[in-house]
Design an enzyme around this catalytic site. Sequence first.
Site, PDB file in Angstrom:
ATOM      1  N   GLY A   1       0.843  -1.193   0.000  1.00 53.21           N
ATOM      2  CA  GLY A   1       0.000   0.000   0.000  1.00 53.21           C
ATOM      3  C   GLY A   1       0.875   1.239   0.000  1.00 53.21           C
TER       4      GLY A   1
ATOM      5  CG  HIS B   1      -5.401   3.190  10.381  1.00 63.01           C
ATOM      6  ND1 HIS B   1      -5.105   4.412  10.945  1.00 63.01           N
ATOM      7  CD2 HIS B   1      -5.256   3.359   9.042  1.00 63.01           C
ATOM      8  CE1 HIS B   1      -4.811   5.285   9.980  1.00 63.01           C
ATOM      9  NE2 HIS B   1      -4.905   4.664   8.827  1.00 63.01           N
TER      10      HIS B   1
ATOM     11  NE  ARG C   1       5.015   5.576   7.529  1.00 63.02           N
ATOM     12  CZ  ARG C   1       5.901   6.478   7.096  1.00 63.02           C
ATOM     13  NH1 ARG C   1       5.498   7.501   6.358  1.00 63.02           N
ATOM     14  NH2 ARG C   1       7.182   6.344   7.376  1.00 63.02           N
TER      15      ARG C   1
ATOM     16  CG  ASP D   1      -1.224   1.411  -3.456  1.00 66.59           C
ATOM     17  OD1 ASP D   1      -2.408   1.057  -3.638  1.00 66.59           O
ATOM     18  OD2 ASP D   1      -0.874   2.182  -2.555  1.00 66.59           O
TER      19      ASP D   1
ATOM     20  CG  PHE E   1      -3.608  -4.560   0.312  1.00 63.65           C
ATOM     21  CD1 PHE E   1      -4.926  -4.517   0.732  1.00 63.65           C
ATOM     22  CD2 PHE E   1      -2.866  -3.383   0.341  1.00 63.65           C
ATOM     23  CE1 PHE E   1      -5.521  -3.341   1.156  1.00 63.65           C
ATOM     24  CE2 PHE E   1      -3.452  -2.186   0.771  1.00 63.65           C
ATOM     25  CZ  PHE E   1      -4.782  -2.173   1.177  1.00 63.65           C
TER      26      PHE E   1
END
Length: 278
Positions: free
Chosen positions: A76, A150, A146, A99, A131
């Site tokens: 990503g 979340h 990173r 990505d 992904f």
Amino acid sequence: MIDAEFSRSHEVDKAPRVFAFRQEGLKDDYWEMIKNDDERRDIFHRAMLGQSEMMGASAVLHQYPWDDVSSVVDIGSGIGAFSIPLAKMFPRLRITNQDLPEVIIQAKNAWEKNAPETLLDGRVEFVPLNFLEDVPVAGKDVYYLRHILHDWPDVEATIILRNIRKAMGPSSVVLIHDCVLFHTFQEPGAGTNGLSVLSLAVHPDISLFHDHKAPEPMLPNFGAGSHRTYQTDLTMWFAFNSEERTLDELKVIAGDAGLALTRVYDLVETMVMEFRIA
């Protein structure tokens, strides 16, 4: 909060933002929206550059032992918020940016503009990746994420890690770089697991502090807290039906993907958690 379809859902397309926008006749979730809008996607990825600076995320460049690493996959990767400064600081590293195809196009343009010298010797590559569906390039030393997990509810976060697990070699590590929530209360099943900002900073071997906790009248998390972390937690819920997680919650997701926590690097506003094959 009282809608029968949305209120108890953990699905991305049932996020509060989607509910609000559907009242205005818009149906796409956030990721579908920026996928089909070049300008908004560009704004998003440039915002990630700013967020990295604001939260001091570049500390990972100084705190993790990159001299012991030969190859890194930025999962990503966006337009290089992490991988461009990494390539400049550690010119011997081989770096793979992964990505979505439309993001990779933007990333190549960003690298050519901001770090053209790193592209001359072929040590930086760009490989499209979804992904949630695909396995990353195999056998690299470090797989770095990173502020990726979340963005996703537990089911999708576990899928992402399982796909990475399939690509890992025996000595590969996964680095999850995210905000980590600390409870300010003690409750069965929801404690701090003996972790504090102080103990993690001084002793990255978390096993040493399994039973360590703050003395009364201090809060169980030693008073550690960040307004921005909790604000981001609410933002993740509103936009993606996701959340910032505690270390225990991240360990559970990683465990379901066949990974075990081995080390924690406390960077104050964020943490880097190292996982290996369980």
